[in-house]
Design a protein around this motif. Structure first.
Motif, mmCIF file in Angstrom:
data_model
loop_
_atom_site.group_PDB
_atom_site.id
_atom_site.type_symbol
_atom_site.label_atom_id
_atom_site.label_comp_id
_atom_site.label_asym_id
_atom_site.label_seq_id
_atom_site.Cartn_x
_atom_site.Cartn_y
_atom_site.Cartn_z
ATOM 1 N N PHE A 57 0.476 -1.127 -0.024
ATOM 2 C CA PHE A 57 -0.103 -0.308 0.150
ATOM 3 C C PHE A 57 0.903 1.368 -0.021
ATOM 4 N N ARG A 58 0.346 2.381 -0.797
ATOM 5 C CA ARG A 58 1.299 3.401 -1.050
ATOM 6 C C ARG A 58 0.861 3.965 0.603
ATOM 7 N N ASP A 59 0.020 3.821 1.788
ATOM 8 C CA ASP A 59 0.337 4.751 2.596
ATOM 9 C C ASP A 59 0.554 4.073 4.151
ATOM 10 N N VAL A 60 1.006 2.772 4.063
ATOM 11 C CA VAL A 60 0.463 1.868 5.241
ATOM 12 C C VAL A 60 2.106 0.866 4.962
ATOM 13 N N ALA A 61 2.255 1.109 5.934
ATOM 14 C CA ALA A 61 3.839 0.773 6.401
ATOM 15 C C ALA A 61 3.691 0.256 7.283
ATOM 16 N N LEU A 83 -9.180 -4.275 0.234
ATOM 17 C CA LEU A 83 -8.619 -2.910 0.183
ATOM 18 C C LEU A 83 -7.775 -3.634 -1.327
ATOM 19 N N PRO A 84 -9.004 -3.303 -2.308
ATOM 20 C CA PRO A 84 -8.784 -3.641 -3.447
ATOM 21 C C PRO A 84 -7.647 -2.121 -4.127
ATOM 22 N N GLU A 85 -7.712 -1.067 -3.719
ATOM 23 C CA GLU A 85 -6.576 0.168 -4.326
ATOM 24 C C GLU A 85 -5.233 0.015 -3.644
ATOM 25 N N TRP A 86 -4.892 0.834 -4.492
ATOM 26 C CA TRP A 86 -3.451 0.821 -4.318
ATOM 27 C C TRP A 86 -2.908 1.420 -2.086
ATOM 28 N N GLU A 87 -3.947 2.264 -2.232
ATOM 29 C CA GLU A 87 -4.511 3.411 -1.257
ATOM 30 C C GLU A 87 -5.241 2.654 -0.161
ATOM 31 N N ALA A 88 -4.750 2.369 1.259
ATOM 32 C CA ALA A 88 -5.838 1.965 2.634
ATOM 33 C C ALA A 88 -6.599 2.695 3.335
ATOM 34 N N GLN A 89 -5.384 3.924 3.441
ATOM 35 C CA GLN A 89 -6.884 5.232 3.854
ATOM 36 C C GLN A 89 -7.178 4.649 5.189
ATOM 37 N N PRO A 90 -6.186 4.112 5.989
ATOM 38 C CA PRO A 90 -6.059 3.779 7.280
ATOM 39 C C PRO A 90 -7.082 4.458 8.172
ATOM 40 N N ASP A 91 -6.596 6.112 8.226
ATOM 41 C CA ASP A 91 -6.607 6.663 9.276
ATOM 42 C C ASP A 91 -7.923 7.497 8.799
ATOM 43 N N ASP A 92 -8.978 7.298 7.651
ATOM 44 C CA ASP A 92 -9.846 8.082 7.569
ATOM 45 C C ASP A 92 -11.000 7.230 7.986
ATOM 46 N N PRO A 93 -11.829 8.768 7.651
ATOM 47 C CA PRO A 93 -13.357 8.447 8.914
ATOM 48 C C PRO A 93 -13.519 7.025 7.831
ATOM 49 N N LEU A 94 -14.965 5.917 8.474
ATOM 50 C CA LEU A 94 -15.530 4.510 8.427
ATOM 51 C C LEU A 94 -16.381 4.895 7.446
ATOM 52 N N SER A 95 -17.123 4.523 6.678
ATOM 53 C CA SER A 95 -17.647 5.137 5.528
ATOM 54 C C SER A 95 -19.164 3.223 6.614
ATOM 55 N N SER A 96 -20.399 3.549 6.706
ATOM 56 C CA SER A 96 -20.575 2.740 6.992
ATOM 57 C C SER A 96 -20.913 1.611 5.733
ATOM 58 N N ALA A 97 -20.776 2.467 4.393
ATOM 59 C CA ALA A 97 -21.194 1.587 2.783
ATOM 60 C C ALA A 97 -20.257 0.596 3.701
ATOM 61 N N SER A 102 -20.719 -1.248 13.636
ATOM 62 C CA SER A 102 -19.673 0.578 13.144
ATOM 63 C C SER A 102 -19.836 1.445 13.546
ATOM 64 N N PRO A 103 -19.287 2.109 14.926
ATOM 65 C CA PRO A 103 -19.538 2.967 16.059
ATOM 66 C C PRO A 103 -19.059 4.659 15.223
ATOM 67 N N ALA A 104 -19.567 5.462 15.494
ATOM 68 C CA ALA A 104 -19.253 6.606 14.837
ATOM 69 C C ALA A 104 -18.013 7.216 14.779
ATOM 70 N N ASN A 105 -17.028 7.818 14.032
ATOM 71 C CA ASN A 105 -16.099 8.590 15.087
ATOM 72 C C ASN A 105 -14.560 7.085 15.078
ATOM 73 N N GLN A 106 -15.171 6.263 13.545
ATOM 74 C CA GLN A 106 -14.219 4.989 13.887
ATOM 75 C C GLN A 106 -13.435 5.174 11.966
ATOM 76 N N THR A 107 -12.096 4.830 12.272
ATOM 77 C CA THR A 107 -11.531 5.191 11.151
ATOM 78 C C THR A 107 -11.603 3.941 10.338
ATOM 79 N N ARG A 108 -11.180 4.239 8.745
ATOM 80 C CA ARG A 108 -10.832 2.964 8.737
ATOM 81 C C ARG A 108 -10.158 1.558 9.016
#
Length: 592
Positions: free
Chosen positions: A516-520, A538-552, A567-573
Motif C-alpha cells: 500500500f502506498r500509505d501503510v507501512a 482493499l483493492p486500491e493502492w491506498e488503504a486510507q487507514p486513518d480516514d473516517p469509516l463509511s457505513s457502506a 460500526s460506531p461513529a467516529n471510527q477510522t477505516r
C-alpha cells in the motif's frame, strides 16, 4: 578400516549463503531453531557482496522484513562512519547503494546476532542423486565436499532450504524443474520466447515468440573506481581475444546501439567507460558497473553460459575464469586498442578496479552473476500475468497466500551474442510491471518433501525475470526460514504449513505481503490491513487507514468475510478493519 565421514545435524540445513540463504537462516534461528548454513566459497553474501551494490527494486517499500533491515543498517553504517551530511551518506541512496565489502560486513553481523546459526565455509554441494538421502519423498540427509580437506561430510536436518542460485539441491533430490524460455503460446505472456526488443520499447523483426533452451546471460558486477589512490589498473588478460571486441570500434564511430532513438541520450559517462558498462555510483567513489543495456557488446557473455545450470562445479569454475578474462579483456580493449579514438581511450583509462575490494581475488568479484538457473516446478507457477496490472494503473492479481510483495520490471538479459543484421540482442527486454504478491507455493517443489527453494523458484522464464532480484529473493528466503519454523513448531510438513500463521509471523517481523502506498510496517492496524487486503477488501493502492469509516465500507467488508460487526461513529477505516480481523480470529480459528 575407513574413517567415518564427519557428521552434522540441525533443525534446518541451508545450502548456500546467498542473501536468501542468510535471511532463511536468520528467520529460522530467531524462532529458536538450530541452523547449519553451508557456503561453497570462503565468503558469505552472494551477489550483494560481489558487486551488486545498486539495489534492484522499482518501488521502495514494496519489500520489507530482513531486506528492509539490511537497508537500514547500510544507511546507519555510512551515517555512523562518515557523518549524516557526508558524501558517503548521499551516495548510499538511503541505504540502497553500498560497497561490496560493506554488504558482507553487515550480513556477517546480522548472522552473528543469532548464536543458533553455524556457518561452515568451503562446503560444496554437487548436484548428484548419490549426495542426497530420501526417506520416501522426504529429504533426510545430504553429503557435502569440504573443499579444503577433500573430505565428504554428512548433514542431517529436520528440514532443508536450497538457497543456491542454480537449484542444485532440489534437482539432486529429484524435484522437477524448468530450463530455458517458454513459448509465447503456452501462457500468453508478454515478451515470451524469442524476442528482439530495442531498448526503450519497440519489438524488432525476428521476434517469433518460440520457446527454446536458451539461458539469459551472466556477467560480473564490477566495483570500478576513478579514485587514483584506490585504483588498480586493468591488466591485459593472458587469454586476450581482440576479435571478440573489435565490432565495438564501428559501434562507437557510428554511434550504433540497441536503443530506441529517444533513448540514445547523452547520459553520464556515456563518452567513456559508460558506453560499454552501465555505471551506478556507490559510496567512496566506486561503482556498481553492470552490462550496458543499450550496447551490442558489453560485460554479458551470452550463449556460453547455457550449460551452467546443470553443469558440475569443475565446468562452472572454468566458465567463471573465461568470463573474467572476457570482461577484463573488454575493459583493456577500451583503454588501449589503437583503433579507438585516443580521447575515448584516455577517458576509459581513468577507471580501474577498487584496491580495497576482493584483496584475496586480485580485486575482482568472486562470484559470477547467475541471473537464472533451474526453476523448480512447484505448487504454484508464477508467470508474467502475476506481475502485470489486471486493469490500467491497477494491481496485478492479489494472491491470498502471499509471503512477500515485490516490484521490478519483467527484465531479462540477452540469450545470444550479436547476430548479423539484427538491431538488438535476442532475449534482452524490459516490460513494465506493478507491485505484486508472491505466494508460498513458488518455494514448494513437486515430488520432494522437507525442502523449500526460495531462489530457484517455480516460475516461467518471464515470471522469474522479476522474481530474480535480490530484494525479492531475500524476502523469499526469510519466508522459507519462517515456514520451516512454523512447520517444526506445529509438527507438520512444509506442504501443510498454516499459511495464516506463516503470514502473521512474517508481519510481526516487518514483512510486506501486499503493498500500500500509505501503510507501512509499524502502523497499529498493519496486520489487519495486510491480511484483509489479501482477501480482497482493499483493492486500491491506498488503504486510507486513518480516514473516517463509511457505513457502506463497513457493510461491504463485513459481508465479504461473513462476520457481523457494528460500526460506531467516529471510527477510522483502520480501526474497523482491526476489530473485524480480531473477531475473525475469535470466531474462526481455521480462517486466521
Amino acid at each position: 578400516m575407513s574413517t567415518p565421514s564427519p557428521f552434522y545435524q540441525a533443525d534446518v540445513v541451508v545450502v548456500s549463503a546467498t542473501p536468501a540463504g542468510i535471511t532463511a537462516a536468520i528467520a529460522a534461528a530467531r524462532e529458536g531453531h538450530s541452523v547449519l548454513l553451508l557456503e561453497r566459497t570462503g565468503h558469505i553474501g552472494g551477489l550483494i557482496a560481489n558487486g551488486l551494490g545498486a539495489t534492484d527494486i522499482a518501488t521502495r517499500g514494496a519489500t520489507g522484513g530482513l531486506f528492509a533491515e539490511f537497508i537500514r543498517r547500510v544507511l546507519r553504517h555510512y551515517t555512523d562512519t562518515y557523518g549524516a551530511e557526508s558524501e558517503q551518506v548521499r551516495d548510499c541512496g538511503d541505504g540502497y547503494h553500498f560497497e561490496p565489502s560493506v554488504a558482507e560486513q553487515i550480513l556477517t553481523a546480522m548472522i552473528a546476532e543469532h548464536p543458533g546459526i553455524t556457518v561452515l565455509l568451503q562446503r560444496q554441494f554437487d548436484a548428484l542423486p548419490e549426495n542426497v538421502t530420501l526417506e520416501g519423498t522426504r529429504l533426510a540427509e545430504i553429503r557435502i565436499l569440504h573443499r579444503e580437506t577433500q573430505v565428504i561430510e554428512r548433514f542431517q536436518g529436520r528440514l532443508f532450504i536450497d538457497a543456491t542460485y542454480e537449484g542444485d539441491l532440489a534437482a539432486a533430490a529429484g524435484a522437477p524443474y524448468r530450463l530455458g524460455r517458454e513459448d509465447q503460446r503456452e501462457f500468453n505472456e508478454p515478451m515470451a520466447g524469442q524476442i528482439y526488443q530495442a531498448w526503450g520499447g519497440r519489438i524488432n523483426p525476428g521476434s517469433t515468440g518460440r520457446g527454446d533452451n536458451a539461458i539469459q546471460s551472466y556477467n560480473y558486477r564490477l566495483p570500478l573506481t576513478r579514485t587514483a589512490a584506490n585504483r588498480v589498473p586493468i591488466a591485459r588478460p593472458a587469454n586476450y581475444r581482440r576479435d571478440e571486441y573489435v565490432s565495438f570500434v564501428d559501434d562507437l564511430r557510428l554511434k550504433r546501439s540497441a536503443a530506441m532513438p529517444e533513448h540514445k541520450r547523452n547520459e553520464w559517462h556515456w563518452d567513456d567507460m559508460g558506453r560499454i558498462v552501465n555505471i551506478v555510483m556507490v559510496p567512496n567513489g566506486k561503482t556498481d558497473s553492470n552490462n550496458q543495456h543499450t550496447a551490442l557488446i558489453s560485460t554479458d557473455l551470452p550463449e556460453e553460459n547455457w550449460p551452467w545450470p546443470t553443469s558440475n562445479w569443475a565446468w562452472r569454475d572454468q566458465y567463471a575464469l573465461r568470463l573474467r578474462d572476457y570482461i577484463l579483456g573488454l575493459l583493456w580493449f577500451c583503454q588501449n586498442d589503437p583503433e579507438l579514438p585516443a580521447e575515448f581511450r584516455a577517458r576509459c583509462s581513468e577507471w580501474g578496479l577498487a584496491r580495497d575490494e576482493y584483496a584475496d581475488n586480485d580485486h575482482f568479484p568472486r562470484q559470477v552473476y547467475v541471473r537464472e538457473g533451474r526453476r523448480i516446478m512447484g505448487r504454484y507457477l508464477f508467470t508474467a500475468i502475476d506481475a502485470v496490472p489486471v486493469v490500467e494503473k491497477g494491481r496485478p492479481p492479489v494472491l491470498a497466500e502471499s509471503i512477500t510483495a515485490s516490484h521490478y520490471a519483467l527484465d531479462s538479459h540477452a540469450v545470444r551474442k550479436r547476430e548479423p543484421d539484427r538491431l538488438s540482442l535476442d532475449g534482452f527486454f524490459s516490460y513494465p510491471s506493478a507491485p505484486y504478491t508472491v505466494p508460498y507455493g513458488v518455494m514448494v517443489p513437486n515430488d520432494v518433501d522437507g525442502l523449500l527453494v526460495p531462489t530457484a523458484a517455480s516460475a516461467t522464464h518471464i515470471g522469474f525475470s522479476t522474481l530474480r532480484m535480490e530484494p525479492c529473493w531475500m524476502a523469499l528466503g526469510e519466508a522459507a526460514g519462517t515456514a520451516a519454523s512454523v512447520a517444526l513448531t506445529q509438527t507438520v510438513s512444509l506442504r501443510e504449513v498454516d499459511i495464516i500463521a506463516l503470514q502473521r509471523s512474517l508481519l510481526r517481523h516487518g514483512a510486506v505481503l501486499l503493498y500500500f502506498r500509505d501503510v507501512a510496517p509499524g502502523h497499529p492496524h498493519y496486520e489487519a490491513m495486510q491480511l484483509l487486503g489479501l482477501r480482497g477488501l482493499l483493492p486500491e493502492w491506498e488503504a486510507q487507514p486513518d480516514d473516517p469509516l463509511s457505513s457502506a465500507d463497513a457493510e461491504r467488508w463485513s459481508h465479504a468475510v461473513g462476520v457481523s460487526l457494528d460500526s460506531p461513529a467516529n471510527q477510522t477505516r483502520g480501526e474497523f478493519l482491526d476489530r473485524l480481523w480480531k473477531k475473525m480470529v475469535t470466531e474462526n480459528k481455521k480462517a486466521c
